[in-house]
Design a protein around this motif. Sequence first.
Motif, PDB file in Angstrom:
ATOM      1  N   VAL A 128       2.172 -16.738  13.628  1.00 23.73           N
ATOM      2  CA  VAL A 128       2.806 -16.489  12.330  1.00 23.73           C
ATOM      3  C   VAL A 128       4.270 -16.097  12.520  1.00 23.73           C
ATOM      4  O   VAL A 128       5.143 -16.504  11.763  1.00 23.73           O
ATOM      5  CB  VAL A 128       2.055 -15.364  11.564  1.00 23.73           C
ATOM      6  N   LEU A 148      -0.969 -13.418  15.327  1.00 21.92           N
ATOM      7  CA  LEU A 148       0.296 -12.727  15.044  1.00 21.92           C
ATOM      8  C   LEU A 148       1.471 -13.513  15.626  1.00 21.92           C
ATOM      9  O   LEU A 148       2.507 -13.700  14.978  1.00 21.92           O
ATOM     10  CB  LEU A 148       0.230 -11.323  15.648  1.00 21.92           C
ATOM     11  N   ALA A 174       1.362  -8.939   8.682  1.00 20.05           N
ATOM     12  CA  ALA A 174       0.758  -9.659   9.802  1.00 20.05           C
ATOM     13  C   ALA A 174       0.351  -8.690  10.916  1.00 20.05           C
ATOM     14  O   ALA A 174      -0.707  -8.835  11.533  1.00 20.05           O
ATOM     15  CB  ALA A 174       1.728 -10.708  10.350  1.00 20.05           C
TER      16      ALA A 174
END
Lengths: 242, 242
Positions: free
Chosen positions: A95, A92, A224
């Motif tokens: 990203v 996470l 996400a």
Amino acid sequence: MGVTRNRVARAFAVLEAFTPERPSLALSEVARRAALPLTTTHRLLAELCAAGALERDGDGTYRIGLRLWEIASLAPRGVPLREAALPFLEDLYEVTHENAQLGVREGHDVVYIERIAGRRAVGVLTRVGGRFPLHASGIGLVLLAHAPESVQRGVLEGPLRRFTDHTITDPARLRRVLAEVRRDGVAVSDRQVTDDALSVAAPITDLSVVAAASGAVAERLAPAVRAAALGTSRALSARRPE
Amino acid sequence: MGVTRNRVARAFAVLEAFTPERPSLALSEVARRAALPLTTTHRLLAELCAAGALERDGDGTYRIGLRLWEIASLAPRGVPLREAALPFLEDLYEVTHENAQLGVREGHDVVYIERIAGRRAVGVLTRVGGRFPLHASGIGLVLLAHAPESVQRGVLEGPLRRFTDHTITDPARLRRVLAEVRRDGVAVSDRQVTDDALSVAAPITDLSVVAAASGAVAERLAPAVRAAALGTSRALSARRPE
């Protein structure tokens, strides 16, 4: 002055005198904060140091000891949960490059178990081991939306502290938002904690735990965050038999 | 059977009965592990639950409570140190995609404060809150190389446990390696803990703390590890006045 408290309760009153704002305290400060006589406090401090729960600094002040932290790292809702969630929080973070957080509900608060942040992430008020009211943050809203009815009622009846102009302080509106969170599977807190942060949170199945990323556009972050929560849920289910 | 121990010491004997292998225990198991009578154990368990240090599971077993973890997160060598190091550990992780770790020395062991790992990183034996002997891992070698002379002597005189064929168990050779670590500013543990992992570690000034990344070529990792350690040292110095 603590006369009705047992010895263990008084020892914990001493430990609870330490706070993030005052992690290092002198004897007299501990006695005052724990509401205990100086002699009792002095004896308890010595016993807690002998057990490794406290450490004594060079200047004679006391602080929480590493040995206590070692024991406490076994709390199932602390480090072990964090270990299951970590790879997904890392994904996470990579990203989004925002703050990736993990929290659990304790009463009417969220307790933050983990926060991963880079040097460029937006500043947040949260701290690992710290608490925050449920009704304001993305994590808090997800936990509240999935909490038992009695907890939800307690929060809705209590005062809802205002952090910014966007904090939801009207119980009727908060109730509607919680229904939306249950329907959508994610909670969005848009400047409801600080004026410059947005957070998106999703529940981890069975545990009412959330991963959140703050500071960017909700629609972009939601997939996400959901993936991180789902991955953690699966990792936890896979572990359960052991 | 603990007759000479004070009440606080006995309460901590109860807490120390919990281990990573057995994080959840029944009354009788706690009594046996803490070497305390059942009635004493029962009373201490009740007092520790009331203080939030322990939680009771649905099946009647006990486990370390989240409240203890909250208090313990104030240990200066625990979460606060981790918070200072975290952005640099994140950088290290992004560059290497290996395990990025942070540890401090406690006696003859390293205690792991933080471990950041992705889903693709090599498996390691370490656990946040866990301990490991100083002489084997990269982190341990750096901490030992910068430990007081009395600690170094103690480790060199004691038995040096063999983990793999590459573990250094000869005191004379270990002494030479520690001198090299002080000269080079980094320690390399090449398959000295497990047969498939390599770790590189560097000291964080004044605190004998190290960041390590394991699983790849030492020469390539050393600059990133040094940078993470240096960045953390600077962040800690900048904080010191407060």
